[in-house]
Design a protein around this motif. Structure first.
Motif, short mmCIF file in Angstrom:
data_model
loop_
_atom_site.label_atom_id
_atom_site.label_comp_id
_atom_site.label_asym_id
_atom_site.label_seq_id
_atom_site.Cartn_x
_atom_site.Cartn_y
_atom_site.Cartn_z
N TYR A 143 0.80 -1.21 0.00
CA TYR A 143 0.00 0.00 0.00
C TYR A 143 0.85 1.27 0.00
O TYR A 143 0.29 2.37 -0.02
N PHE A 144 2.17 1.13 0.05
CA PHE A 144 3.03 2.30 -0.07
C PHE A 144 2.82 2.91 -1.45
O PHE A 144 2.66 2.20 -2.43
N PRO A 145 2.88 4.24 -1.54
CA PRO A 145 2.87 4.86 -2.87
C PRO A 145 4.19 4.56 -3.59
O PRO A 145 5.15 4.06 -2.99
N LEU A 146 4.25 4.85 -4.86
CA LEU A 146 5.43 4.58 -5.68
C LEU A 146 6.70 5.14 -5.04
O LEU A 146 7.72 4.45 -4.93
N GLU A 147 6.63 6.37 -4.58
CA GLU A 147 7.79 7.02 -3.95
C GLU A 147 8.23 6.27 -2.70
O GLU A 147 9.43 6.08 -2.47
N GLY A 148 7.29 5.81 -1.90
CA GLY A 148 7.62 5.06 -0.69
C GLY A 148 8.27 3.72 -0.99
O GLY A 148 9.21 3.31 -0.30
N LYS A 149 7.80 3.04 -2.02
CA LYS A 149 8.39 1.76 -2.41
C LYS A 149 9.83 1.95 -2.87
O LYS A 149 10.73 1.20 -2.48
N ILE A 150 10.06 2.97 -3.69
CA ILE A 150 11.41 3.24 -4.20
C ILE A 150 12.34 3.61 -3.05
O ILE A 150 13.45 3.09 -2.96
N ASN A 151 11.90 4.50 -2.17
CA ASN A 151 12.73 4.90 -1.03
C ASN A 151 13.07 3.71 -0.14
O ASN A 151 14.21 3.59 0.32
N ALA A 152 12.11 2.85 0.11
CA ALA A 152 12.35 1.68 0.95
C ALA A 152 13.37 0.75 0.30
O ALA A 152 14.30 0.27 0.96
N LEU A 153 13.23 0.51 -1.00
CA LEU A 153 14.17 -0.38 -1.69
C LEU A 153 15.57 0.20 -1.73
O LEU A 153 16.56 -0.51 -1.54
N VAL A 154 15.68 1.50 -1.95
CA VAL A 154 17.00 2.15 -1.97
C VAL A 154 17.64 2.08 -0.58
O VAL A 154 18.84 1.80 -0.46
N ASP A 155 16.86 2.31 0.47
CA ASP A 155 17.38 2.21 1.84
C ASP A 155 17.87 0.79 2.13
O ASP A 155 18.93 0.60 2.73
N ILE A 156 17.12 -0.20 1.70
CA ILE A 156 17.50 -1.59 1.93
C ILE A 156 18.76 -1.93 1.15
O ILE A 156 19.65 -2.62 1.65
N LEU A 157 18.85 -1.43 -0.08
CA LEU A 157 20.06 -1.67 -0.88
C LEU A 157 21.29 -1.11 -0.18
O LEU A 157 22.37 -1.71 -0.21
#
Length: 92
Positions: A49-63
């Motif tokens: 349910y995260f918006p597109l920006e939230g998904k990208i930020n989460a994946l970049v943080d995890i990377l």
């Protein structure tokens, strides 16, 4: 490379995870995104349910936390994308 909040950029991030030893899953729920290792199964779970920006930020943080090595990937395009991400001001 600046982070672009587009579906294409998210697809590239998803492709990077698909090429790694981690399983990327989108699940519904009331939780923050993150990653976990469960019985030596490496799973990254993102709130669907995260918006597109939230998904990208989460994946970049995890990377940034996982610190992938570009040489561990067989696809040249994935290696190049990861190198570009690592050369940014994100410092990972």
């Amino acid at each position: 490379m600046a982070i672009k909040y587009t579906r294409h950029f998210l697809d590239k991030l998803e492709n990077l995870f698909a090429s790694s030893e981690y399983i990327l899953r989108y699940e519904k729920g009331n939780f923050k995104s993150g990653y976990c290792i469960l019985k030596e199964t490496k799973i990254v779970i993102i709130n669907k349910y995260f918006p597109l920006e939230g998904k990208i930020n989460a994946l970049v943080d995890i990377l940034g936390e996982l610190q992938f090595n570009p040489q561990d990937f067989s696809e040249k395009s994935v290696q190049d994308f990861l190198k570009e991400l690592q050369q940014t001001q994100l410092k990972f």
